[in-house]
Design a protein around this motif. Structure first.
Motif, PDB file in Angstrom:
ATOM      1  N   TYR A   1       0.868  -1.170   0.000  1.00 33.48           N
ATOM      2  CA  TYR A   1       0.000   0.000   0.000  1.00 33.48           C
ATOM      3  C   TYR A   1       0.912   1.229   0.000  1.00 33.48           C
ATOM      4  O   TYR A   1       1.792   1.355   0.855  1.00 33.48           O
ATOM      5  N   ILE A   2       0.711   2.110  -0.966  1.00 32.44           N
ATOM      6  CA  ILE A   2       1.499   3.332  -1.059  1.00 32.44           C
ATOM      7  C   ILE A   2       0.565   4.509  -0.826  1.00 32.44           C
ATOM      8  O   ILE A   2      -0.398   4.709  -1.581  1.00 32.44           O
ATOM      9  N   THR A   3       0.832   5.281   0.209  1.00 36.84           N
ATOM     10  CA  THR A   3      -0.037   6.412   0.556  1.00 36.84           C
ATOM     11  C   THR A   3       0.801   7.661   0.795  1.00 36.84           C
ATOM     12  O   THR A   3       1.980   7.580   1.130  1.00 36.84           O
ATOM     13  N   HIS A   4       0.162   8.808   0.608  1.00 35.68           N
ATOM     14  CA  HIS A   4       0.790  10.106   0.923  1.00 35.68           C
ATOM     15  C   HIS A   4      -0.270  10.955   1.633  1.00 35.68           C
ATOM     16  O   HIS A   4      -0.846  11.877   1.060  1.00 35.68           O
ATOM     17  N   PRO A   5      -0.539  10.637   2.891  1.00 39.90           N
ATOM     18  CA  PRO A   5      -1.671  11.231   3.610  1.00 39.90           C
ATOM     19  C   PRO A   5      -1.578  12.739   3.801  1.00 39.90           C
ATOM     20  O   PRO A   5      -2.597  13.393   4.038  1.00 39.90           O
TER      21      PRO A   5
END
Length: 350
Positions: A272-276
């Motif tokens: 999972y790749i996220t940039h919150p």
């Protein structure tokens, strides 16, 4: 711990309309996925029509003492896009050059035994080549600057006999078994140089990675590709981690994620790749198998949008550094502290 088996390489990727799915250590003579049976909605249209939806992408990423960068080609059948972007590691200053290539029979080659992918414009000469006979991979470029960018030229070369060289092929459902995506990934050590405004720069060594992807694309596709390259505790390391809306439904069994350590490949699990907190803040890259736990700190970003008749694409190239932990297939824990890397984020509408 997560395990994805490396299989024996098939002679052909497509046989009687069906793909040989799996992860392979080595390469067939061609990366060709034409001929899948009824790849869209199960409708048995002629193969020459469904083959038009096959698009190709070729990326060459390098990291040397002073620079990190990416040369890329995208083959849309009717037209092609070429781009070269690199950063000064110390200052974070970016240099970007791109061009649209007019129609030709094929932009990205299918042969793995030898190939040249190039933009021959005088102001935007960019060439990625490989050959088993001459035992090499190479990147050559000579691009003209303007009032903002300098002229740049350079050359990177890697013999197939170097200890970091390794070839891996992933053939995955995209996203169902009626379609497929084939990705060839090569890790390598490189020697070469970059010269700005013809000011000579001493030859330097580094690590590079080339990946060639050929897939049946959706009308709307989006993907995030991450590359990390460098030396960690005396070991040469490179990894390629990807997510997209064309990933296989069973991504635990089929995905492109791969880690290379001193020329040995480890198949990594889906992530999972996220940039919150936004694209310019920390990114988080994690899996559910405790093999990948990374943060990516962006240092410099370049964004671009193109509208070309029936084609629209927007993308971001982000240079930054990775911190965190990776595990090899043997359970070795590798701790990353400020490892240079690139994240490429793309949205495409056909």
């Amino acid at each position: 711990m997560y395990i994805r088996e490396f299989k024996e390489v098939p002679e052909k990727l497509i046989n009687n309309g069906k793909a040989a799915f799996g992860t392979f250590n080595g390469l067939p003579s061609k990366i060709d996925i034409k001929g899948m049976f009824a790849p869209y909605a199960g409708i048995p249209v002629p193969a020459f029509l469904s083959n038009l939806r096959i698009k190709s992408r070729l990326n060459y990423v390098f990291s040397t003492e002073n620079f990190i960068g990416k040369a890329s080609f995208i083959d849309f059948k009717a037209i092609g896009l070429a781009e070269f972007v690199f950063w000064n590691k110390e200052s974070g200053k970016k240099y970007i050059y791109h061009t649209v290539m007019p129609p030709r029979r094929r932009f990205v080659p299918t042969l793995t035994t030898r190939g040249i992918c190039a933009s021959y414009r005088k102001a935007r000469f960019l060439k990625i080549s490989w050959g088993r006979k001459h035992q090499h991979h190479a990147l050559t470029f000579k691009v003209k600057g303007d009032s903002v960018r300098p002229n740049a030229e350079g050359y990177f070369y890697s013999p197939l006999t170097d200890d970091m060289h390794c070839d891996v092929l992933n053939v995955c459902p995209s996203p169902t078994s009626s379609r497929c995506s084939a990705t060839w990934i090569t890790s390598m050590s490189v020697k070469g140089y970059i010269a700005l405004n013809k000011e000579s720069v001493e030859d330097s060594e580094g690590i590079a990675m080339m990946n060639l992807n050929r897939a049946y694309f959706k009308l709307h596709s989006k993907s995030t590709l991450t590359y990390g390259l460098g030396n960690v505790n005396g070991k040469k390391l490179a990894f390629f981690i990807k997510t997209s809306n064309m990933d296989a439904a069973d991504s635990d069994t089929y995905n492109d994620n791969t880690l290379f350590v001193d020329g040995k490949a480890t198949a990594l699990p889906p992530v999972y790749i996220t940039h919150p907190f936004g694209l310019d803040k920390n990114w988080i890259i994690q899996d559910t198998e405790s093999m990948i736990d990374l943060t990516f700190t962006p240092l410099s970003r370049t964004s671009k949008s193109l509208n070309l008749v029936a084609l629209r694409t927007s993308y971001d190239n982000i240079f930054g550094r990775f911190d965190g932990v990776l595990l090899t297939s043997e359970g070795e824990k590798i701790t990353l502290k400020g490892l240079p890397g690139i994240i490429y984020r793309n949205l495409l509408r056909l």
